[in-house]
Design an enzyme around this catalytic site. Structure first.
Site, short mmCIF file in Angstrom:
data_model
loop_
_atom_site.label_atom_id
_atom_site.label_comp_id
_atom_site.label_asym_id
_atom_site.label_seq_id
_atom_site.Cartn_x
_atom_site.Cartn_y
_atom_site.Cartn_z
N LYS A 128 110.88 101.41 59.36
CA LYS A 128 110.36 102.23 58.26
C LYS A 128 109.11 102.98 58.68
O LYS A 128 108.86 104.09 58.21
CB LYS A 128 110.07 101.37 57.03
CG LYS A 128 111.27 101.29 56.11
CD LYS A 128 110.86 100.81 54.74
CE LYS A 128 111.18 99.35 54.63
NZ LYS A 128 110.92 98.80 53.29
N GLU A 149 110.82 96.02 50.31
CA GLU A 149 109.47 96.43 49.98
C GLU A 149 109.56 97.93 49.63
O GLU A 149 110.09 98.71 50.43
CB GLU A 149 108.55 96.22 51.19
CG GLU A 149 107.11 96.49 50.85
CD GLU A 149 106.16 96.33 52.03
OE1 GLU A 149 106.57 95.80 53.09
OE2 GLU A 149 105.01 96.76 51.87
N ARG A 195 119.14 91.52 62.92
CA ARG A 195 119.07 92.82 62.26
C ARG A 195 119.96 93.82 62.99
O ARG A 195 120.33 93.62 64.14
CB ARG A 195 117.62 93.31 62.15
CG ARG A 195 116.93 93.59 63.46
CD ARG A 195 115.42 93.73 63.25
NE ARG A 195 115.04 94.91 62.49
CZ ARG A 195 114.31 94.87 61.38
NH1 ARG A 195 113.91 93.73 60.87
NH2 ARG A 195 113.98 95.98 60.77
P1 ATP Z 1 110.79 97.55 58.60
O1 ATP Z 1 110.75 96.39 59.54
O2 ATP Z 1 111.34 98.79 59.20
O3 ATP Z 1 109.48 97.80 57.89
P2 ATP Z 1 111.66 95.83 56.62
O4 ATP Z 1 112.56 94.80 57.13
O5 ATP Z 1 110.25 95.42 56.51
O6 ATP Z 1 111.81 97.14 57.47
P3 ATP Z 1 112.19 95.51 53.89
O7 ATP Z 1 112.07 96.44 52.77
O8 ATP Z 1 111.26 94.36 53.93
O9 ATP Z 1 112.11 96.36 55.21
O10 ATP Z 1 113.67 94.99 54.02
C1 ATP Z 1 114.42 94.46 52.96
C2 ATP Z 1 115.50 93.57 53.52
O11 ATP Z 1 116.33 94.30 54.41
C3 ATP Z 1 114.90 92.43 54.31
O12 ATP Z 1 115.56 91.24 53.92
C4 ATP Z 1 115.17 92.79 55.72
O13 ATP Z 1 115.33 91.64 56.49
C5 ATP Z 1 116.45 93.61 55.62
N1 ATP Z 1 116.53 94.55 56.74
C6 ATP Z 1 115.61 95.48 57.09
N2 ATP Z 1 115.98 96.12 58.21
C7 ATP Z 1 117.17 95.60 58.58
C8 ATP Z 1 118.08 95.84 59.66
N3 ATP Z 1 117.82 96.75 60.61
N4 ATP Z 1 119.21 95.09 59.72
C9 ATP Z 1 119.48 94.19 58.77
N5 ATP Z 1 118.67 93.90 57.74
C10 ATP Z 1 117.53 94.59 57.63
MG MG Z 2 109.64 93.69 55.49
#
Ligand code: ATP
Ligand code: MG
Length: 559
Positions: free
Chosen positions: A274, A38, A264
């Site tokens: 984020k 995102e 994760r």
């Molecule tokens: P946050 O939860 O901090 O807002 P997010 O997962 O929503 O982060 P996205 O931009 O949606 O952020 O993430 C893009 C991809 O990266 C998704 O498939 C998510 O599952 C993966 N991702 C995000 N954070 C992690 C992490 N700590 N470890 C592994 N994969 C991750």
């Molecule tokens: Mg997300």
């Protein structure tokens, strides 16, 4: 440097096993994955794990990996983030080729499919407020309550939904919900929201839309449109999978993707949310998304972390189904290993103490040879000027040393690296009694650092010539958080007040001060450093990527 492709570095895990089994069973000719960020922030090291997994699979198996921006919430999303995400994925060493997509490319189709769900009696417009919807959703032990608007006719739903799209209602006035089951054991199936009203400008679709799809509704359908075979996401989406499958089953989508979940990445002393990272930037706790203390890829790049070290790190931690926390020491180990292999050696004096070699002729300068990399003769040598006035590290001198201090002290002889043996003969102090200058003598017979009579010294010290070195600012970074498991909900309390130490009067070799010096170097005995973008023509700035040894863990252990 390794010339092996990234793919060859990756091990086996349960997702790759599933993919191999699917290929063996002839289910797919091609594996298609995607990385779906995102664009509401910069990528962090957790994303690196997901990128390496999705793009790595596409390299190892016949197939491809898409970069898809999940741009369904225009309020939080910005072009700056879209640009930074692309730069970071490339920096990490991966390439989506022509497969760059946006969920917003599918807004038209997603809308049409929402109308189809309405016509099939599987979606309805709900006039309840967000709060009412939340309160009637039930709990893990109690079923939810049906909305009073749940049984609207198809005609009324279609009319209201079209008017939502036409912009007739203000934000929050109505939503479109799937009509599934308010008593479902899985709360995600209790009539989830598909569309909400949001009068907001979208970076790509402009003002065309004022209703936007939810993540749950947009994600699986975007996967299906792109022909994704294995939609890999993190564990918190496991409970969303039945909903993912429900949409795929009810809609005339062009393919049947499947969702798989992995754990994760969490790291000690680090927060990878984020929301927290955005707050750190907005509230000024750090200097920006690329502050070298941030766990963002932009921060790590600025700090001099090589992308190969990140790839090695995510390879070592593997891909598992159970959540865990990785010791930050493992990341640091990978960075050190890579930098030790790849970075040239230089000398810098972080806290200079002036030395005058009394028996060295005034005005004389000689050029000595210094080795660029001890394990790589091909890296060659460079010249270092030696003269009567030098700088050594303040910590390398003690006037009244304890027994085991072998570095410079009155009467003691040491080796200056690549140069000569020197002996301290006098100490000059200021009015406050602080040592401000040392008087030494050198032994001309020890040129290169060895004595012809075979006598030994117990210490070899780095140094720089006073006239032929350059003043520099050096920034030493420590963990951003002082707590090994920082509290995401009150992170400010866990910030490390000593996360940045500035050494304003350091000296460096002229070669690293040049503006085209962008590769990290090892400052001998100090650690790995990289020239920072804050450098000015008169004063280069260096960031410490990482120290030579793990002093942080030792300090913590000492308490
Ligand atoms: P946050 O939860 O901090 O807002 P997010 O997962 O929503 O982060 P996205 O931009 O949606 O952020 O993430 C893009 C991809 O990266 C998704 O498939 C998510 O599952 C993966 N991702 C995000 N954070 C992690 C992490 N700590 N470890 C592994 N994969 C991750
Ligand atoms: Mg997300």
């Amino acid at each position: 440097m390794s010339t092996e492709p990234v793919a060859a570095e990756v091990g086996r895990d349960f997702i790759r096993d599933i993919i191999q089994a699917d290929l063996d069973a002839g289910k797919y000719k091609e594996i298609v994955t995607r990385f779906p960020p995102e664009p509401n922030g910069y990528l962090h090291i957790g994303h690196a794990k997901s990128i390496a997994l999705n793009f790595g699979i596409a390299q190892e198996f016949p197939g491809r990996c898409h970069l898809r921006f999940d741009d369904t919430n225009p309020v939080k999303e910005e072009q700056e983030y879209i640009d930074s995400i692309q730069a970071d994925v490339r920096w990490l060493g991966f390439d989506w080729g022509k497969n760059l997509f946006y969920a917003s490319d599918y807004f038209e189709r997603l809308y049409d499919w929402a109308e189809k769900l309405i016509r099939d009696g599987l979606a309805y417009v709900d006039d309840q407020t967000q709060e009412e919807i939340r309160l009637t959703r039930g709990t893990l032990t109690e079923p939810g309550k049906n909305s009073p608007f749940r049984d609207r006719s198809v005609e009324e739903n279609l009319d209201l939904f079209r008017r939502m799209k036409a912009g007739e209602f203000p934000n929050g006035a109505r939503v479109l919900r799937a009509k599934i089951d308010m008593a479902a054991g899985n709360i995600n199936l209790r009539d989830p929201v598909l569309y909400r009203i949001l009068h907001a400008h979208h970076p790509r679709t402009g003002d065309k839309w004022c209703i936007y799809p939810s993540y749950d509704y947009a994600h699986g359908q975007s996967d299906a449109i792109e022909g994704i075979t294995h939609s890999i996401c993190t564990l918190e989406f496991e409970d969303h999978r039945p909903l993912y499958d429900w949409f795929i089953e009810k809609l005339p989508v062009p393919s049947q993707p499947h969702q798989y979940e992995f754990a994760r990445l969490n790291i000690t002393y680090t927060l990878l949310s984020k929301r927290v990272l955005t707050q750190l930037v907005r509230e000024g706790h750090v200097a920006g998304w690329d502050d070298p203390r941030m766990p963002t890829m932009a921060g790590m790049r600025r700090r001099g972390v090589p992308p190969a070290a990140l790839r090695e790190f995510v390879k070592r931690i593997g891909v598992a189904k159970a959540n865990s926390v990785v010791d930050v020491g493992m990341l640091e180990f990978c960075i050190r290993e890579e930098l030790n292999r790849t970075s040239q050696r230089r000398m810098a004096v972080l806290r200079p103490l002036k030395v005058v070699i009394e028996n060295y002729p005034e005005g004389q300068v000689e050029e000595l040879d210094a080795i660029n990399h001890p394990d790589d003769p091909a890296a060659g040598t460079r010249k270092i000027a030696f003269g009567r006035e030098l700088y050594i590290e303040r910590d390398d001198f003690m006037e009244n040393p304890p027994k085991k201090f072998f570095r410079l002290s009155p009467g003691n002889e040491v080796r200056l690296r690549y140069a000569y043996f020197v002996k301290c003969t006098g100490v000059i102090k200021n009015d406050a009694g602080e040592v401000v200058e040392l008087r030494c003598t050198y032994d001309p017979a020890t040129k290169g650092g060895n004595a012809p009579d075979g006598r030994k010294v117990k210490a070899t010290m780095h140094w720089l010539p006073a006239a032929q070195s350059v003043p520099a600012e050096i920034r030493i970074y420590n963990q951003l958080f002082a707590n090994p498991s920082p509290d995401a909900s009150n992170f400010a309390a866990d910030l490390n007040p000593q996360s940045l130490e500035i050494l304003a009067d350091a000296r460096v070799e002229p070669s690293v001060a040049e503006s085209n010096a962008t590769e990290p170097v090892q400052f001998e005995r100090q650690g790995y450093f990289v020239r920072d973008k804050d450098s000015t023509p008169g004063k280069p700035v260096f960031s410490r990527t990482i120290g030579l040894r793990d002093t942080f863990a030792k300090e913590v252990a000492k308490g």
